[in-house]
Design an enzyme around this catalytic site. Sequence first.
Site, PDB file in Angstrom:
ATOM      1  N   LYS A  59      24.413 -44.993   7.678  1.00  0.00           N
ATOM      2  CA  LYS A  59      24.748 -43.660   8.155  1.00  0.00           C
ATOM      3  C   LYS A  59      24.022 -42.351   8.185  1.00  0.00           C
ATOM      4  O   LYS A  59      24.370 -41.441   8.213  1.00  0.00           O
ATOM      5  CB  LYS A  59      25.978 -43.139   7.083  1.00  0.00           C
ATOM      6  CG  LYS A  59      27.008 -44.387   6.784  1.00  0.00           C
ATOM      7  CD  LYS A  59      27.948 -44.599   8.239  1.00  0.00           C
ATOM      8  CE  LYS A  59      28.498 -46.226   8.149  1.00  0.00           C
ATOM      9  NZ  LYS A  59      28.612 -46.392   9.551  1.00  0.00           N
ATOM     10  N   GLY A  61      21.830 -42.582  11.350  1.00  0.00           N
ATOM     11  CA  GLY A  61      21.381 -42.523  12.526  1.00  0.00           C
ATOM     12  C   GLY A  61      21.186 -43.943  13.199  1.00  0.00           C
ATOM     13  O   GLY A  61      20.389 -43.922  14.378  1.00  0.00           O
ATOM     14  N   THR A  62      21.475 -44.811  12.643  1.00  0.00           N
ATOM     15  CA  THR A  62      21.169 -46.195  13.001  1.00  0.00           C
ATOM     16  C   THR A  62      21.750 -46.562  14.535  1.00  0.00           C
ATOM     17  O   THR A  62      20.812 -46.965  15.331  1.00  0.00           O
ATOM     18  CB  THR A  62      21.801 -47.264  12.239  1.00  0.00           C
ATOM     19  OG1 THR A  62      21.710 -46.777  10.678  1.00  0.00           O
ATOM     20  CG2 THR A  62      21.043 -48.633  12.432  1.00  0.00           C
ATOM     21  N   TRP A  64      22.346 -44.654  17.130  1.00  0.00           N
ATOM     22  CA  TRP A  64      21.789 -43.968  17.938  1.00  0.00           C
ATOM     23  C   TRP A  64      20.379 -44.346  18.108  1.00  0.00           C
ATOM     24  O   TRP A  64      19.935 -44.504  19.211  1.00  0.00           O
ATOM     25  CB  TRP A  64      21.538 -42.477  17.343  1.00  0.00           C
ATOM     26  CG  TRP A  64      21.295 -41.499  18.347  1.00  0.00           C
ATOM     27  CD1 TRP A  64      21.283 -41.480  19.710  1.00  0.00           C
ATOM     28  CD2 TRP A  64      20.923 -39.826  17.943  1.00  0.00           C
ATOM     29  NE1 TRP A  64      21.006 -40.395  20.204  1.00  0.00           N
ATOM     30  CE2 TRP A  64      20.799 -39.542  19.351  1.00  0.00           C
ATOM     31  CE3 TRP A  64      21.004 -39.272  16.995  1.00  0.00           C
ATOM     32  CZ2 TRP A  64      20.524 -37.925  19.218  1.00  0.00           C
ATOM     33  CZ3 TRP A  64      20.620 -37.836  16.922  1.00  0.00           C
ATOM     34  CH2 TRP A  64      20.342 -37.226  18.154  1.00  0.00           C
ATOM     35  N   HIS A 119      18.811 -52.731   7.367  1.00  0.00           N
ATOM     36  CA  HIS A 119      19.040 -51.596   6.411  1.00  0.00           C
ATOM     37  C   HIS A 119      18.267 -51.822   5.258  1.00  0.00           C
ATOM     38  O   HIS A 119      18.687 -51.079   4.178  1.00  0.00           O
ATOM     39  CB  HIS A 119      20.548 -51.571   6.005  1.00  0.00           C
ATOM     40  CG  HIS A 119      21.425 -50.963   7.025  1.00  0.00           C
ATOM     41  ND1 HIS A 119      20.943 -49.605   7.635  1.00  0.00           N
ATOM     42  CD2 HIS A 119      22.681 -50.856   7.631  1.00  0.00           C
ATOM     43  CE1 HIS A 119      22.156 -49.223   8.599  1.00  0.00           C
ATOM     44  NE2 HIS A 119      23.056 -50.177   8.457  1.00  0.00           N
ATOM     45  N   ARG A 141      18.415 -38.936   7.227  1.00  0.00           N
ATOM     46  CA  ARG A 141      19.410 -37.874   7.364  1.00  0.00           C
ATOM     47  C   ARG A 141      19.555 -36.971   6.198  1.00  0.00           C
ATOM     48  O   ARG A 141      19.484 -37.662   5.056  1.00  0.00           O
ATOM     49  CB  ARG A 141      20.625 -38.311   8.021  1.00  0.00           C
ATOM     50  CG  ARG A 141      21.416 -37.588   8.525  1.00  0.00           C
ATOM     51  CD  ARG A 141      22.957 -38.367   8.770  1.00  0.00           C
ATOM     52  NE  ARG A 141      23.767 -37.324   9.554  1.00  0.00           N
ATOM     53  CZ  ARG A 141      25.224 -37.737   9.718  1.00  0.00           C
ATOM     54  NH1 ARG A 141      25.503 -39.078   9.678  1.00  0.00           N
ATOM     55  NH2 ARG A 141      25.776 -36.813  10.328  1.00  0.00           N
ATOM     56  N   SER A 149      29.589 -39.226   5.775  1.00  0.00           N
ATOM     57  CA  SER A 149      29.675 -40.256   6.841  1.00  0.00           C
ATOM     58  C   SER A 149      29.903 -41.318   6.210  1.00  0.00           C
ATOM     59  O   SER A 149      30.824 -42.451   6.573  1.00  0.00           O
ATOM     60  CB  SER A 149      28.549 -40.383   7.661  1.00  0.00           C
ATOM     61  OG  SER A 149      28.347 -41.201   8.695  1.00  0.00           O
ATOM     62  N   TYR A 208      17.224 -37.437  11.615  1.00  0.00           N
ATOM     63  CA  TYR A 208      18.306 -37.430  12.613  1.00  0.00           C
ATOM     64  C   TYR A 208      18.600 -35.979  12.943  1.00  0.00           C
ATOM     65  O   TYR A 208      19.019 -35.667  14.011  1.00  0.00           O
ATOM     66  CB  TYR A 208      19.682 -37.761  11.431  1.00  0.00           C
ATOM     67  CG  TYR A 208      21.004 -37.624  12.198  1.00  0.00           C
ATOM     68  CD1 TYR A 208      21.301 -38.687  12.929  1.00  0.00           C
ATOM     69  CD2 TYR A 208      21.623 -36.561  12.151  1.00  0.00           C
ATOM     70  CE1 TYR A 208      22.611 -38.650  13.590  1.00  0.00           C
ATOM     71  CE2 TYR A 208      23.127 -36.402  12.778  1.00  0.00           C
ATOM     72  CZ  TYR A 208      23.358 -37.603  13.322  1.00  0.00           C
ATOM     73  OH  TYR A 208      24.762 -37.467  14.078  1.00  0.00           O
ATOM     74  N   LYS A 280      32.005 -37.897  13.914  1.00  0.00           N
ATOM     75  CA  LYS A 280      31.759 -36.640  14.343  1.00  0.00           C
ATOM     76  C   LYS A 280      30.361 -36.227  14.906  1.00  0.00           C
ATOM     77  O   LYS A 280      30.222 -35.319  15.726  1.00  0.00           O
ATOM     78  CB  LYS A 280      32.018 -35.642  13.059  1.00  0.00           C
ATOM     79  CG  LYS A 280      33.465 -35.321  13.134  1.00  0.00           C
ATOM     80  CD  LYS A 280      33.615 -34.253  12.064  1.00  0.00           C
ATOM     81  CE  LYS A 280      35.049 -33.977  11.768  1.00  0.00           C
ATOM     82  NZ  LYS A 280      35.184 -32.979  10.656  1.00  0.00           N
TER      83      LYS A 280
HETATM   84  P1  PAP Z   1      25.343 -47.649  10.605  1.00  0.00           P
HETATM   85  O1  PAP Z   1      24.311 -47.573   9.623  1.00  0.00           O
HETATM   86  O2  PAP Z   1      26.761 -48.150   9.794  1.00  0.00           O
HETATM   87  O3  PAP Z   1      25.141 -48.405  11.806  1.00  0.00           O
HETATM   88  P2  PAP Z   1      24.808 -44.920  11.738  1.00  0.00           P
HETATM   89  O4  PAP Z   1      24.874 -45.270  12.919  1.00  0.00           O
HETATM   90  O5  PAP Z   1      23.536 -44.814  10.776  1.00  0.00           O
HETATM   91  O6  PAP Z   1      25.842 -46.082  10.940  1.00  0.00           O
HETATM   92  O7  PAP Z   1      25.587 -43.713  11.352  1.00  0.00           O
HETATM   93  C1  PAP Z   1      26.817 -43.364  11.994  1.00  0.00           C
HETATM   94  C2  PAP Z   1      26.601 -42.038  11.906  1.00  0.00           C
HETATM   95  O8  PAP Z   1      26.092 -41.708  13.128  1.00  0.00           O
HETATM   96  C3  PAP Z   1      27.964 -41.184  12.405  1.00  0.00           C
HETATM   97  O9  PAP Z   1      28.144 -39.923  11.729  1.00  0.00           O
HETATM   98  P3  PAP Z   1      29.147 -38.991  11.059  1.00  0.00           P
HETATM   99  O10 PAP Z   1      29.919 -39.909  10.287  1.00  0.00           O
HETATM  100  O11 PAP Z   1      28.787 -37.862  10.300  1.00  0.00           O
HETATM  101  O12 PAP Z   1      29.998 -39.043  12.507  1.00  0.00           O
HETATM  102  C4  PAP Z   1      28.127 -41.162  13.671  1.00  0.00           C
HETATM  103  O13 PAP Z   1      29.049 -40.293  14.254  1.00  0.00           O
HETATM  104  C5  PAP Z   1      26.639 -40.643  13.971  1.00  0.00           C
HETATM  105  N1  PAP Z   1      26.361 -41.219  15.509  1.00  0.00           N
HETATM  106  C6  PAP Z   1      26.742 -42.364  16.132  1.00  0.00           C
HETATM  107  N2  PAP Z   1      26.435 -42.467  17.406  1.00  0.00           N
HETATM  108  C7  PAP Z   1      25.533 -41.370  17.670  1.00  0.00           C
HETATM  109  C8  PAP Z   1      24.890 -40.747  18.706  1.00  0.00           C
HETATM  110  N3  PAP Z   1      24.591 -41.519  19.906  1.00  0.00           N
HETATM  111  N4  PAP Z   1      24.170 -39.504  18.698  1.00  0.00           N
HETATM  112  C9  PAP Z   1      24.391 -38.873  17.192  1.00  0.00           C
HETATM  113  N5  PAP Z   1      25.216 -39.448  16.205  1.00  0.00           N
HETATM  114  C10 PAP Z   1      25.659 -40.544  16.336  1.00  0.00           C
END
Ligand code: PAP
Length: 314
Positions: A59, A61-62, A64, A119, A141, A149, A208, A280
């Site tokens: 959570k 920024g993985t 992205w 991770h 982040r 998140s 992030y 979000k």
């Molecule tokens: P993961 O470790 O389970 O793969 P990860 O991608 O690190 O999750 O984190 C998800 C967060 O990145 C979410 O944040 P939020 O809950 O605060 O909304 C998600 O919305 C955000 N996220 C996913 N894709 C993008 C993107 N392209 N740009 C910016 N933030 C993103």
Amino acid sequence: MEDIFKTLPQHTCSWSKDRMTLFKYQEFWNLQELIEGAILAQQTFKAQPSDVLLCSCPKTGTTWLKALSFAIITRQKFNEFTSPLLTTMPHDCVPFLEKDLEKIKENHKNSCFPLVATHLPYTLLPESVITENCKIVYVYRNVKDVVVSNYNFMIELVKLRVEDAPFEEFFDEFYQGVSCYGPYWDHILTYWKASKERGPSRILFLKYEDMKRDTTSEVKKLAEFIGYPFSVEEEKTGVIENIVKMCSFDNLSNLEVNKNGKHRSDDPTISIENRLYFRKAEDGDWKNYFTDEMKDKIDKLMDQKLIETDLVLK
Ligand code: PAP
């Protein structure tokens, strides 16, 4: 594996109404299946010197980071109209060390695709990542948005409604360090310490919030670090902007695959809806969840934990 798990401390999360149990393996909490994946990776993964590890706590920024790195390294082959990212969830474009060892082996054999995501904290990485001196990108982040998140993701995972999973309980456990791959601050510290030992040419830290503020600069930094720098010509012709746009939250979260698709759809027992990875993407959503007391408590903890670093997680 059974013998190992018998010896590990375990914790059933109260916020989850006892639906989630974490185990503490070598100082970090996690789900059983992910610890098993980590152990298998430690025993069998043979890194190649050209591998680039995309590392993060959940959570932060993985998704992205995976999308951007994938777009950077495949940009000679694909553009913003043909990229697999338009039809495939970023997690299915970059293999995950704890789960996709076979896929990584295939990549090593058949192609020069260098990206591997994990991770795991630095201290749990397979030995060969260190001995082969692989490059590492670490994204992190601010802690409060990470808590929120995680909370929203986890309650969906265990199929609870917000009303039934008190945020206060989730916060308390996260604060105690009991979260997937937690304690979050200790996870960051493993990479920070390694970066001091190995130098900035081997470990790149991305934040992030910086990526959100100035995506283009951070993408240039990322491309250079992983060995795929943009040429002057590419800069002039808008290649960077196209990648930034394609990988933006607005674009990815509105793709059919990420709205309605499932990640790891070939295995129903672990398949997860892609939409859960796109919530979000805002800085400061924590303000909708934290009390003043929670904010002060976690800020203070970050001050204590990160006192020796130049990292700011508040
Ligand atoms: P993961 O470790 O389970 O793969 P990860 O991608 O690190 O999750 O984190 C998800 C967060 O990145 C979410 O944040 P939020 O809950 O605060 O909304 C998600 O919305 C955000 N996220 C996913 N894709 C993008 C993107 N392209 N740009 C910016 N933030 C993103």
